[in-house]
Design a protein around this motif. Structure first.
Motif, PDB file in Angstrom:
ATOM      1  N   GLY A 170     124.303  78.278  73.708  1.00 36.58           N
ATOM      2  CA  GLY A 170     122.963  78.467  73.194  1.00 36.58           C
ATOM      3  C   GLY A 170     122.890  77.926  71.781  1.00 36.58           C
ATOM      4  O   GLY A 170     123.892  77.601  71.164  1.00 36.58           O
ATOM      5  N   GLY A 171     121.683  77.845  71.212  1.00 36.60           N
ATOM      6  CA  GLY A 171     121.547  77.242  69.898  1.00 36.60           C
ATOM      7  C   GLY A 171     121.641  78.218  68.750  1.00 36.60           C
ATOM      8  O   GLY A 171     121.615  77.818  67.601  1.00 36.60           O
ATOM      9  N   THR A 172     121.742  79.536  69.023  1.00 33.67           N
ATOM     10  CA  THR A 172     121.623  80.498  67.937  1.00 33.67           C
ATOM     11  C   THR A 172     122.851  80.542  67.051  1.00 33.67           C
ATOM     12  O   THR A 172     122.747  80.728  65.844  1.00 33.67           O
ATOM     13  CB  THR A 172     121.372  81.905  68.498  1.00 33.67           C
ATOM     14  OG1 THR A 172     122.424  82.234  69.400  1.00 33.67           O
ATOM     15  CG2 THR A 172     120.051  81.952  69.246  1.00 33.67           C
ATOM     16  N   VAL A 173     124.059  80.393  67.630  1.00 38.85           N
ATOM     17  CA  VAL A 173     125.275  80.583  66.851  1.00 38.85           C
ATOM     18  C   VAL A 173     125.384  79.556  65.739  1.00 38.85           C
ATOM     19  O   VAL A 173     125.757  79.858  64.613  1.00 38.85           O
ATOM     20  CB  VAL A 173     126.507  80.511  67.774  1.00 38.85           C
ATOM     21  CG1 VAL A 173     127.783  80.706  66.977  1.00 38.85           C
ATOM     22  CG2 VAL A 173     126.406  81.570  68.858  1.00 38.85           C
ATOM     23  N   SER A 174     125.058  78.291  66.058  1.00 41.60           N
ATOM     24  CA  SER A 174     125.230  77.224  65.076  1.00 41.60           C
ATOM     25  C   SER A 174     124.253  77.333  63.923  1.00 41.60           C
ATOM     26  O   SER A 174     124.407  76.643  62.918  1.00 41.60           O
ATOM     27  CB  SER A 174     125.077  75.861  65.749  1.00 41.60           C
ATOM     28  OG  SER A 174     123.784  75.737  66.312  1.00 41.60           O
ATOM     29  N   ASN A 175     123.234  78.170  64.044  1.00 43.88           N
ATOM     30  CA  ASN A 175     122.206  78.258  63.007  1.00 43.88           C
ATOM     31  C   ASN A 175     122.373  79.467  62.103  1.00 43.88           C
ATOM     32  O   ASN A 175     121.442  79.822  61.379  1.00 43.88           O
ATOM     33  CB  ASN A 175     120.818  78.303  63.666  1.00 43.88           C
ATOM     34  CG  ASN A 175     120.503  77.024  64.406  1.00 43.88           C
ATOM     35  OD1 ASN A 175     120.894  75.949  63.980  1.00 43.88           O
ATOM     36  ND2 ASN A 175     119.794  77.142  65.513  1.00 43.88           N
ATOM     37  N   ARG A 176     123.527  80.115  62.121  1.00 46.26           N
ATOM     38  CA  ARG A 176     123.672  81.335  61.329  1.00 46.26           C
ATOM     39  C   ARG A 176     123.518  81.086  59.837  1.00 46.26           C
ATOM     40  O   ARG A 176     123.009  81.939  59.115  1.00 46.26           O
ATOM     41  CB  ARG A 176     125.019  82.001  61.616  1.00 46.26           C
ATOM     42  CG  ARG A 176     125.080  82.621  62.995  1.00 46.26           C
ATOM     43  CD  ARG A 176     126.317  83.452  63.170  1.00 46.26           C
ATOM     44  NE  ARG A 176     126.451  83.857  64.559  1.00 46.26           N
ATOM     45  CZ  ARG A 176     127.431  84.615  65.004  1.00 46.26           C
ATOM     46  NH1 ARG A 176     128.353  85.048  64.177  1.00 46.26           N
ATOM     47  NH2 ARG A 176     127.499  84.945  66.269  1.00 46.26           N
ATOM     48  N   GLN A 178     121.451  79.299  58.504  1.00 50.63           N
ATOM     49  CA  GLN A 178     120.026  79.272  58.194  1.00 50.63           C
ATOM     50  C   GLN A 178     119.468  80.665  57.944  1.00 50.63           C
ATOM     51  O   GLN A 178     118.372  80.813  57.404  1.00 50.63           O
ATOM     52  CB  GLN A 178     119.265  78.588  59.332  1.00 50.63           C
ATOM     53  CG  GLN A 178     119.643  77.126  59.518  1.00 50.63           C
ATOM     54  CD  GLN A 178     118.865  76.467  60.630  1.00 50.63           C
ATOM     55  OE1 GLN A 178     117.826  76.973  61.069  1.00 50.63           O
ATOM     56  NE2 GLN A 178     119.356  75.336  61.111  1.00 50.63           N
ATOM     57  N   ARG A 179     120.215  81.697  58.359  1.00 48.17           N
ATOM     58  CA  ARG A 179     119.773  83.066  58.096  1.00 48.17           C
ATOM     59  C   ARG A 179     119.933  83.458  56.633  1.00 48.17           C
ATOM     60  O   ARG A 179     119.332  84.418  56.171  1.00 48.17           O
ATOM     61  CB  ARG A 179     120.574  84.044  58.953  1.00 48.17           C
ATOM     62  CG  ARG A 179     120.467  83.829  60.448  1.00 48.17           C
ATOM     63  CD  ARG A 179     121.408  84.747  61.183  1.00 48.17           C
ATOM     64  NE  ARG A 179     121.354  84.573  62.627  1.00 48.17           N
ATOM     65  CZ  ARG A 179     122.158  85.190  63.469  1.00 48.17           C
ATOM     66  NH1 ARG A 179     123.073  86.019  63.010  1.00 48.17           N
ATOM     67  NH2 ARG A 179     122.052  84.968  64.766  1.00 48.17           N
ATOM     68  N   LEU A 180     120.784  82.734  55.917  1.00 55.09           N
ATOM     69  CA  LEU A 180     121.041  83.076  54.526  1.00 55.09           C
ATOM     70  C   LEU A 180     119.856  82.693  53.663  1.00 55.09           C
ATOM     71  O   LEU A 180     119.236  81.644  53.863  1.00 55.09           O
ATOM     72  CB  LEU A 180     122.295  82.360  54.009  1.00 55.09           C
ATOM     73  CG  LEU A 180     123.593  82.536  54.800  1.00 55.09           C
ATOM     74  CD1 LEU A 180     124.732  81.844  54.060  1.00 55.09           C
ATOM     75  CD2 LEU A 180     123.907  83.991  55.038  1.00 55.09           C
ATOM     76  N   THR A 181     119.564  83.525  52.667  1.00 52.26           N
ATOM     77  CA  THR A 181     118.585  83.132  51.662  1.00 52.26           C
ATOM     78  C   THR A 181     119.192  82.035  50.785  1.00 52.26           C
ATOM     79  O   THR A 181     120.407  81.794  50.814  1.00 52.26           O
ATOM     80  CB  THR A 181     118.193  84.321  50.787  1.00 52.26           C
ATOM     81  OG1 THR A 181     119.345  84.728  50.013  1.00 52.26           O
ATOM     82  CG2 THR A 181     117.716  85.500  51.626  1.00 52.26           C
ATOM     83  N   ALA A 228     127.915  89.313  56.029  1.00 53.36           N
ATOM     84  CA  ALA A 228     127.426  90.103  57.163  1.00 53.36           C
ATOM     85  C   ALA A 228     126.590  89.242  58.106  1.00 53.36           C
ATOM     86  O   ALA A 228     126.703  89.340  59.334  1.00 53.36           O
ATOM     87  CB  ALA A 228     126.597  91.280  56.656  1.00 53.36           C
ATOM     88  N   LYS A 229     125.752  88.360  57.563  1.00 55.45           N
ATOM     89  CA  LYS A 229     124.926  87.489  58.405  1.00 55.45           C
ATOM     90  C   LYS A 229     125.758  86.445  59.135  1.00 55.45           C
ATOM     91  O   LYS A 229     125.500  86.117  60.294  1.00 55.45           O
ATOM     92  CB  LYS A 229     123.855  86.801  57.552  1.00 55.45           C
ATOM     93  CG  LYS A 229     122.778  87.733  57.032  1.00 55.45           C
ATOM     94  CD  LYS A 229     121.781  86.990  56.160  1.00 55.45           C
ATOM     95  CE  LYS A 229     120.700  87.926  55.638  1.00 55.45           C
ATOM     96  NZ  LYS A 229     119.725  87.223  54.771  1.00 55.45           N
ATOM     97  N   LEU A 230     126.787  85.934  58.480  1.00 55.49           N
ATOM     98  CA  LEU A 230     127.628  84.906  59.101  1.00 55.49           C
ATOM     99  C   LEU A 230     128.520  85.486  60.189  1.00 55.49           C
ATOM    100  O   LEU A 230     128.839  84.814  61.162  1.00 55.49           O
ATOM    101  CB  LEU A 230     128.480  84.217  58.041  1.00 55.49           C
ATOM    102  CG  LEU A 230     127.738  83.299  57.073  1.00 55.49           C
ATOM    103  CD1 LEU A 230     128.662  82.867  55.941  1.00 55.49           C
ATOM    104  CD2 LEU A 230     127.189  82.074  57.793  1.00 55.49           C
ATOM    105  N   LEU A 231     128.924  86.748  60.022  1.00 58.31           N
ATOM    106  CA  LEU A 231     129.873  87.348  60.952  1.00 58.31           C
ATOM    107  C   LEU A 231     129.217  88.194  62.030  1.00 58.31           C
ATOM    108  O   LEU A 231     129.866  88.596  62.977  1.00 58.31           O
ATOM    109  CB  LEU A 231     130.863  88.238  60.184  1.00 58.31           C
ATOM    110  CG  LEU A 231     131.815  87.502  59.245  1.00 58.31           C
ATOM    111  CD1 LEU A 231     132.617  88.486  58.418  1.00 58.31           C
ATOM    112  CD2 LEU A 231     132.751  86.597  60.022  1.00 58.31           C
TER     113      LEU A 231
END
Length: 235
Positions: A170-176, A178-181, A228-231
């Motif tokens: 899926g595409g979600t893992v590679s975009n982590r 992007q969750r960072l500010t 926390a967001k990356l892991l």
């Protein structure tokens, strides 16, 4: 495994020295699931784990071993689970939840994250070996180079057990990332660049904070949230 556009999932079998989880599973008949790790304001790591076994005696022996280890600071059994015979989803006949606090140098997690490997499920530790499900964006040569760097840094033995190509992901893992500010990415990237995650550490949190012109407490909070967001798992 050739060049990938979306990334690759790997299961890594890892042994490294001075690891309380590896030592405890070598010394006892119990196993361990590591769900999450986060850095505290004291710059230690706190790990949320499940210890499992075929009997209460096996689980007790594991907890006693970890509590007595010179590699750990604080071992706490989760209050809500104390006395329970099993944690849902854990292997074995009996299991209990633990929080274990220790120094970052006694985990390989920082080195893997810095090398671009994102953990996406609980790490299983059995019979003196860790099994890491990770995601990485690279080709065969790049992945091999990354693993060699981690192995050399921590004197670790690392082998690849399983590979899943990018077209099955899926595409979600590679975009982590992007969750960072913007600020969290800036702090995390600077920490990696200055070898904050190396051992021995090549920069202090105070030096990083001064370079960013923020307080040490603020810097640690940005770094903790980024980690926390990356892991975090994608449920």
């Amino acid at each position: 495994m050739g060049t990938t556009e979306g990334g690759v999932r790997l299961t890594l079998d890892i042994w490294h020295p001075d690891c309380w989880g590896i030592q405890a599973t070598e010394a006892t008949d119990a196993g361990l699931l590591v769900h999450r790790e986060h850095r505290t304001t004291d710059e230690t790591v706190k790990s949320h784990c499940t210890v499992f076994g075929e009997s209460n005696e096996q689980v007790d022996a594991f907890i006693e071993h970890v509590d007595a280890s010179q590699l750990t600071h604080v071992v706490t059994e989760a209050e809500s689970r104390r006395g329970s015979s099993h944690v849902w989803g854990a292997p074995g006949n009996t299991s209990r939840e633990l929080f274990v606090e220790f120094e970052p140098c006694y985990s390989i997690g920082d080195a893997l994250v810095t090398a671009g490997f994102i953990n996406e499920a609980p790490v299983r530790v059995v019979d003196g070996e860790e099994h890491w499900p990770v995601f990485v964006e690279d080709d065969r040569a790049g992945i091999t180079e990354r693993l060699d760097r981690v192995g050399e840094r921590l004197d670790a033995d690392i082998s690849v057990r399983r590979i899943t190509e990018s077209d099955q992901l899926g595409g979600t893992v590679s975009n982590r990332r992007q969750r960072l500010t913007t600020r969290q990415r800036e702090v995390f990237d600077l920490a990696c660049e200055r070898n904050y995650y190396a051992w021995p550490r090549e920069v202090t949190t105070r030096e990083l904070a001064e370079e960013l012109d923020i307080s040490k407490t603020t810097m640690l909070e940005h770094l903790r949230k980024a980690e926390a967001k990356l892991l975090a798992r994608d449920d």
